[in-house]
Design an enzyme around this catalytic site. Structure first.
Site, PDB file in Angstrom:
ATOM      1  N   ASN A  72       0.991  -1.111  -0.070  1.00 13.43           N
ATOM      2  CA  ASN A  72      -0.016   0.028   0.007  1.00 13.43           C
ATOM      3  C   ASN A  72       0.791   1.058  -0.061  1.00 13.43           C
ATOM      4  O   ASN A  72       2.022   1.170   0.553  1.00 13.43           O
ATOM      5  CB  ASN A  72      -0.815  -0.027   1.042  1.00 13.43           C
ATOM      6  N   TYR A 106      -7.645  13.531   1.286  1.00 20.78           N
ATOM      7  CA  TYR A 106      -7.462  12.248   2.084  1.00 20.78           C
ATOM      8  C   TYR A 106      -6.998  12.979   3.649  1.00 20.78           C
ATOM      9  O   TYR A 106      -6.298  13.966   3.620  1.00 20.78           O
ATOM     10  CB  TYR A 106      -6.176  11.534   1.778  1.00 20.78           C
ATOM     11  N   GLU A 115     -10.585   8.185   9.485  1.00 20.99           N
ATOM     12  CA  GLU A 115      -9.773   8.534   8.250  1.00 20.99           C
ATOM     13  C   GLU A 115     -10.819   8.670   7.185  1.00 20.99           C
ATOM     14  O   GLU A 115     -11.866   8.021   7.005  1.00 20.99           O
ATOM     15  CB  GLU A 115      -9.164   7.099   8.090  1.00 20.99           C
ATOM     16  N   TYR A 117     -11.878  10.044   3.077  1.00 25.48           N
ATOM     17  CA  TYR A 117     -11.582  10.040   1.812  1.00 25.48           C
ATOM     18  C   TYR A 117     -12.819  10.678   0.644  1.00 25.48           C
ATOM     19  O   TYR A 117     -13.966  10.607   1.169  1.00 25.48           O
ATOM     20  CB  TYR A 117     -11.598   8.728   1.176  1.00 25.48           C
ATOM     21  N   GLU A 211      -3.247   7.316  -3.749  1.00 26.46           N
ATOM     22  CA  GLU A 211      -3.128   5.992  -3.074  1.00 26.46           C
ATOM     23  C   GLU A 211      -3.115   4.916  -3.869  1.00 26.46           C
ATOM     24  O   GLU A 211      -3.991   5.035  -5.056  1.00 26.46           O
ATOM     25  CB  GLU A 211      -4.359   5.842  -1.995  1.00 26.46           C
TER      26      GLU A 211
END
Length: 226
Positions: A72, A106, A115, A117, A211
């Site tokens: 990732n 983000y 978190e 997005y 990402e």
């Protein structure tokens, strides 16, 4: 003469062209770190794999990555302290997304640990946050429609170490094309999330990120505050 010398020197200085101030040097990152560069916060994190980020002038950056199946990458520039009312301008000059990469606003909040997005564009084989996520509504913003989701991460890495936390998502129903100036009015998403019972806490960093997960790709991005 000594009384007029400073005045003469000042006049000469005014008549001379200003000294050229060199642009801040670009900087390449290939290991995990955060910091400031040319007035913008940056973050670069990879679980492993072959990936680097080059910091450019102001809000500009590029990425290049070749990630293994479970590897990732999150890399982006923005602000050390996020804002729920910020409008972000951006331009994606290049984006090779491979199978599973996306361009996203983000960031994180704390208390609660969230978190989040705002996904603008993505690769060929995966639409975030995945087929198992349940839609919680939609929001119209900046010329498009976004589907809202909430997912949960259990005992996963976070800005507060290994934690269990929610992820908030707004994903465009049609991918943005790159090469033009775009904007994200974050307040519209915050309001829609709140209506769906999804509250943010104290704002942490906020970046326009590339990402990638198990993918090969590259990007060239510039952002600013509207």
């Amino acid at each position: 003469m000594k009384y007029f010398e400073p005045i003469a020197l000042a006049l000469v200085a005014l008549l001379l062209p200003a000294a050229h101030q060199p642009d801040p040097a670009t900087r390449q990152l290939c290991s995990n770190q955060t910091g400031m560069h040319d007035g913008y916060f940056f973050t670069f994190w990879k679980s492993s794999g072959d990936a680097c980020m080059t910091l450019g002038q102001r809000g500009g950056y590029t990425t290049d990555y070749r990630l293994g199946t479970r590897e990732n990458l999150v890399a982006g520039k923005g602000w050390r302290v996020g804002s729920q009312t910020r409008t972000i301008g951006y331009k994606v000059n290049q984006f090779e997304a491979g199978t599973n990469s996306y361009q996203t606003l983000y960031g994180w909040s704390t208390d609660p640990l969230i978190e989040y997005y705002i996904v603008e564009d993505w690769g060929s084989n995966f639409t975030p946050p995945g087929d198992d996520a349940k839609p919680l509504g939609t929001v119209r913003s900046d010329g498009g429609t976004y589907t809202i989701y909430r997912t949960q991460r259990v005992e996963q890495p976070s800005i507060r170490g290994t934690q269990t936390f929610y992820q908030y998502w707004s994903v465009r129903t049609q991918r943005q094309t790159f090469g033009e100036d775009r904007k994200i009015t974050f307040a519209n998403h915050v309001a829609a999330w709140r209506k769906a019972g999804m509250q943010l806490g104290t704002m942490h960093y906020q970046v326009l990120a590339t990402e990638g997960f198990g993918s090969t790709g590259n990007s060239a991005v510039t952002l600013w505050q509207e």
